[in-house]
Design an enzyme around this catalytic site. Structure first.
Site, PDB file in Angstrom:
ATOM      1  N   HIS A 208      48.845 -13.544  57.983  1.00  0.00           N
ATOM      2  CA  HIS A 208      47.920 -12.776  58.536  1.00  0.00           C
ATOM      3  C   HIS A 208      46.419 -12.979  57.932  1.00  0.00           C
ATOM      4  O   HIS A 208      45.524 -12.128  58.482  1.00  0.00           O
ATOM      5  CB  HIS A 208      48.330 -11.437  58.474  1.00  0.00           C
TER       6      HIS A 208
HETATM    7  C1  UD1 Z   1      44.631  -5.383  56.887  1.00  0.00           C
HETATM    8  C2  UD1 Z   1      43.984  -5.589  55.575  1.00  0.00           C
HETATM    9  C3  UD1 Z   1      44.547  -6.472  54.841  1.00  0.00           C
HETATM   10  C4  UD1 Z   1      46.220  -6.264  54.753  1.00  0.00           C
HETATM   11  C5  UD1 Z   1      46.479  -6.157  56.049  1.00  0.00           C
HETATM   12  C6  UD1 Z   1      48.118  -5.942  56.063  1.00  0.00           C
HETATM   13  C7  UD1 Z   1      41.272  -4.937  55.553  1.00  0.00           C
HETATM   14  C8  UD1 Z   1      39.997  -5.766  55.680  1.00  0.00           C
HETATM   15  N1  UD1 Z   1      42.581  -5.921  55.679  1.00  0.00           N
HETATM   16  O1  UD1 Z   1      44.372  -6.604  57.641  1.00  0.00           O
HETATM   17  O2  UD1 Z   1      43.988  -6.411  53.418  1.00  0.00           O
HETATM   18  O3  UD1 Z   1      46.584  -7.503  54.034  1.00  0.00           O
HETATM   19  O4  UD1 Z   1      45.993  -5.124  56.825  1.00  0.00           O
HETATM   20  O5  UD1 Z   1      48.801  -5.896  57.013  1.00  0.00           O
HETATM   21  O6  UD1 Z   1      41.499  -3.831  55.133  1.00  0.00           O
HETATM   22  N2  UD1 Z   1      46.073  -4.810  65.064  1.00  0.00           N
HETATM   23  C9  UD1 Z   1      46.691  -4.360  66.228  1.00  0.00           C
HETATM   24  N3  UD1 Z   1      47.789  -3.228  65.696  1.00  0.00           N
HETATM   25  C10 UD1 Z   1      47.550  -2.828  64.711  1.00  0.00           C
HETATM   26  C11 UD1 Z   1      46.769  -2.958  63.480  1.00  0.00           C
HETATM   27  C12 UD1 Z   1      45.881  -4.185  63.856  1.00  0.00           C
HETATM   28  O7  UD1 Z   1      46.912  -4.796  67.181  1.00  0.00           O
HETATM   29  O8  UD1 Z   1      48.466  -1.610  64.499  1.00  0.00           O
HETATM   30  C13 UD1 Z   1      45.270  -5.843  65.422  1.00  0.00           C
HETATM   31  C14 UD1 Z   1      43.796  -5.685  66.110  1.00  0.00           C
HETATM   32  O9  UD1 Z   1      43.528  -6.660  66.904  1.00  0.00           O
HETATM   33  C15 UD1 Z   1      42.891  -5.604  64.776  1.00  0.00           C
HETATM   34  C16 UD1 Z   1      43.504  -6.736  64.002  1.00  0.00           C
HETATM   35  O10 UD1 Z   1      45.126  -6.399  64.238  1.00  0.00           O
HETATM   36  O11 UD1 Z   1      41.637  -6.017  65.196  1.00  0.00           O
HETATM   37  C17 UD1 Z   1      43.273  -6.735  62.431  1.00  0.00           C
HETATM   38  O12 UD1 Z   1      43.624  -5.480  62.181  1.00  0.00           O
HETATM   39  P1  UD1 Z   1      42.728  -4.934  60.603  1.00  0.00           P
HETATM   40  O13 UD1 Z   1      43.386  -3.713  60.139  1.00  0.00           O
HETATM   41  O14 UD1 Z   1      41.246  -5.230  60.798  1.00  0.00           O
HETATM   42  O15 UD1 Z   1      43.101  -5.999  59.638  1.00  0.00           O
HETATM   43  P2  UD1 Z   1      44.429  -6.858  59.022  1.00  0.00           P
HETATM   44  O16 UD1 Z   1      44.224  -8.181  59.337  1.00  0.00           O
HETATM   45  O17 UD1 Z   1      45.413  -6.006  59.620  1.00  0.00           O
HETATM   46  N1  UDP Z   2      56.516  -6.506  55.928  1.00  0.00           N
HETATM   47  C1  UDP Z   2      57.320  -5.799  56.729  1.00  0.00           C
HETATM   48  N2  UDP Z   2      57.601  -6.246  57.897  1.00  0.00           N
HETATM   49  C2  UDP Z   2      56.932  -7.418  58.057  1.00  0.00           C
HETATM   50  C3  UDP Z   2      56.183  -8.013  57.499  1.00  0.00           C
HETATM   51  C4  UDP Z   2      55.810  -7.307  56.090  1.00  0.00           C
HETATM   52  O1  UDP Z   2      57.947  -4.739  56.682  1.00  0.00           O
HETATM   53  O2  UDP Z   2      57.187  -8.089  59.335  1.00  0.00           O
HETATM   54  C5  UDP Z   2      56.360  -5.441  54.569  1.00  0.00           C
HETATM   55  C6  UDP Z   2      56.596  -6.401  53.283  1.00  0.00           C
HETATM   56  O3  UDP Z   2      57.983  -6.299  53.066  1.00  0.00           O
HETATM   57  C7  UDP Z   2      55.702  -5.545  52.366  1.00  0.00           C
HETATM   58  C8  UDP Z   2      54.459  -5.219  53.377  1.00  0.00           C
HETATM   59  O4  UDP Z   2      55.079  -5.161  54.459  1.00  0.00           O
HETATM   60  O5  UDP Z   2      56.321  -4.502  51.719  1.00  0.00           O
HETATM   61  C9  UDP Z   2      53.388  -6.151  53.012  1.00  0.00           C
HETATM   62  O6  UDP Z   2      52.295  -5.921  53.954  1.00  0.00           O
HETATM   63  P1  UDP Z   2      51.457  -7.092  54.351  1.00  0.00           P
HETATM   64  O7  UDP Z   2      52.016  -8.294  54.266  1.00  0.00           O
HETATM   65  O8  UDP Z   2      51.043  -6.766  55.854  1.00  0.00           O
HETATM   66  O9  UDP Z   2      50.124  -6.665  53.647  1.00  0.00           O
HETATM   67  P2  UDP Z   2      49.427  -7.246  51.948  1.00  0.00           P
HETATM   68  O10 UDP Z   2      50.569  -6.801  51.128  1.00  0.00           O
HETATM   69  O11 UDP Z   2      49.226  -8.733  52.557  1.00  0.00           O
HETATM   70  O12 UDP Z   2      48.143  -6.672  52.059  1.00  0.00           O
END
Ligand code: UD1
Ligand code: UDP
Length: 375
Positions: A208
């Site tokens: 991601h």
């Molecule tokens: C965010 C965090 C990242 C973390 C990740 C965990 C920041 C800058 N980034 O990235 O550090 O590793 O979460 O998963 O805070 N979206 C949905 N549904 C949701 C959430 C997001 O559809 O419930 C989609 C939207 O199109 C959104 C995109 O995902 O624009 C990105 O979501 P965003 O929270 O901005 O960043 P992440 O890539 O999720």
């Molecule tokens: N995770 C989950 N389901 C998924 C992918 C990840 O429950 O399909 C959990 C994973 O076990 C960990 C957390 O989400 O506990 C990590 O989150 P993510 O990778 O979104 O964020 P990051 O750690 O990179 O910020």
């Protein structure tokens, strides 16, 4: 005596499993009034509500509903909404975890209102400012009153930025508290049987990071190598919404369809995902938390990033950081298929008791009396 009032902030998926053990521990203290604020940065059921169910967390006391947006927009909206809650609640402490936009936004609001900020998972550094998380980490640490770290290198990183002293505390890893606490429950998940997969008979993929999924060429190359490797063993790919959207936007579905056995699916709940991780032959990821979980579960982890802010997972654990070079990914998978995957050990203090240490220390630092301490 007034209770010690703590607002615990969650926003995105990796925050829930970090706050859960802390909140549970706070409930053991009659002298602590603990509440949960959910910013709504993540909002899909599969990215949010499911985790509250899986982790046994109560509904958040405050839900800010900020949703998605550009960095400025999202950070700004969290700040506007969180400030209202802080002004109404007047907590003694705002506790934030990790490095997402909600982390820096809520810290900034708190510090400007003269409220103490506690950062759990402080001091991690990738030294790569292209990562939005790195900016969030550096800034949050600068304005935190207490900094709890997960590995010893974090204190060295903080010292380079002028942050030294007794308020930097090595406490272990709360994400691992959740992992160890829920491992047995996760073992009874039927997800693998439902998918017809055998333990060690598949690889697990999560991607991601913008550096991997926001560029059509990079994402296309990754899908190509996954497609090719899926001829050797099934690859399970629970997909983050950012990645799902990008595959669609770039028209890359064809690569997935052409793959031998690349199984795209919705993001998994915490327990199902843990079951899949625990039984995988390997995990290929760019997640921060997954690098740590695989280390504790003893599952080889291939990290497709140029760096990691969690170096202990590579020096002590099962993690191999291969960059974005698909040849290196292929090489590492072949090594694992040959039975030569990286072995590792569990890092110091990743023992399931980090939340106890953190809340105990906070209670002591804030001058809490013994009779209102942990029940
Ligand atoms: C965010 C965090 C990242 C973390 C990740 C965990 C920041 C800058 N980034 O990235 O550090 O590793 O979460 O998963 O805070 N979206 C949905 N549904 C949701 C959430 C997001 O559809 O419930 C989609 C939207 O199109 C959104 C995109 O995902 O624009 C990105 O979501 P965003 O929270 O901005 O960043 P992440 O890539 O999720
Ligand atoms: N995770 C989950 N389901 C998924 C992918 C990840 O429950 O399909 C959990 C994973 O076990 C960990 C957390 O989400 O506990 C990590 O989150 P993510 O990778 O979104 O964020 P990051 O750690 O990179 O910020």
């Amino acid at each position: 005596m007034n209770k010690l009032k703590i607002l615990n902030v969650v926003g995105a998926r990796p925050n829930f499993m970090k706050i859960a053990p802390l909140y549970e521990e706070m409930l053991r203290y009659p002298g602590i009034d603990a509440k949960i604020v959910h910013t709504g940065q993540h909002y899909d059921k599969q990215m949010s509500e499911l985790f509250f169910d899986n982790l046994g967390l109560p509904k958040p006391h405050f839900y800010l509903g900020v949703g998605s947006g550009g960095h400025g927009e999202q950070t700004g909206r969290v700040m506007i909404e969180f400030e209202k809650v802080v002004l109404a609640e007047r907590p003694d402490i705002v506790l934030v975890v990790g490095d997402v936009n909600s982390t820096i936004a809520c810290s900034l609001v708190a510090v400007k209102l003269g409220i103490k900020v506690v950062h759990v998972e402080a001091g991690l550094r990738s030294y790569d400012r292209d990562m939005p998380e790195e900016v969030n980490r550096v800034l949050t640490d600068q304005i935190s009153d207490y900094l709890f770290t997960t590995e010893r290198a974090a204190a060295d990183n903080l010292a380079k930025e002028g942050i030294t002293g007794d308020h930097v505390i090595f406490a272990g890893n709360v994400m691992i508290d959740s992992l160890l606490h829920h491992r047995e429950k996760a073992a009874s998940s039927t997800v693998l049987a439902d998918l017809g997969l055998e333990p060690r008979g598949y690889g697990l993929i999560t991607l991601h990071r913008p550096s991997n999924v926001d560029d059509p060429e990079v994402l296309g190359r990754l899908l190509d190598v996954l497609g090719e490797l899926s001829a050797r063993l099934p690859l399970l790919f629970p997909m983050h919404p950012r990645t799902r959207n990008k595959i669609e936007e770039f028209g890359l579905q064809g690569k997935v369809e052409a793959a031998a056995d690349l199984r795209l699916m919705e993001p998994l709940g915490y327990l199902d995902f843990m079951k899949c991780t625990d039984n995988a032959l390997f995990v290929l990821t760019d997640s921060g938390g997954v690098q740590e979980e695989t280390t504790v579960l003893g599952v080889p982890c291939i990290t497709t990033r140029e760096n990691t802010e969690r170096p202990i997972t590579a020096t002590v654990g099962t993690n191999v950081v291969v960059g974005r070079d698909t040849a290196r990914i292929r090489e590492e998978v072949v090594r694992i298929l040959d039975g030569r995957g990286k072995q590792g050990e569990t890092p110091e203090l990743w023992d399931g008791h980090a939340a106890e240490r953190i809340v105990g220390k906070l209670w002591e630092l804030e001058g809490g009396s013994a009779d209102a301490g942990a029940a």
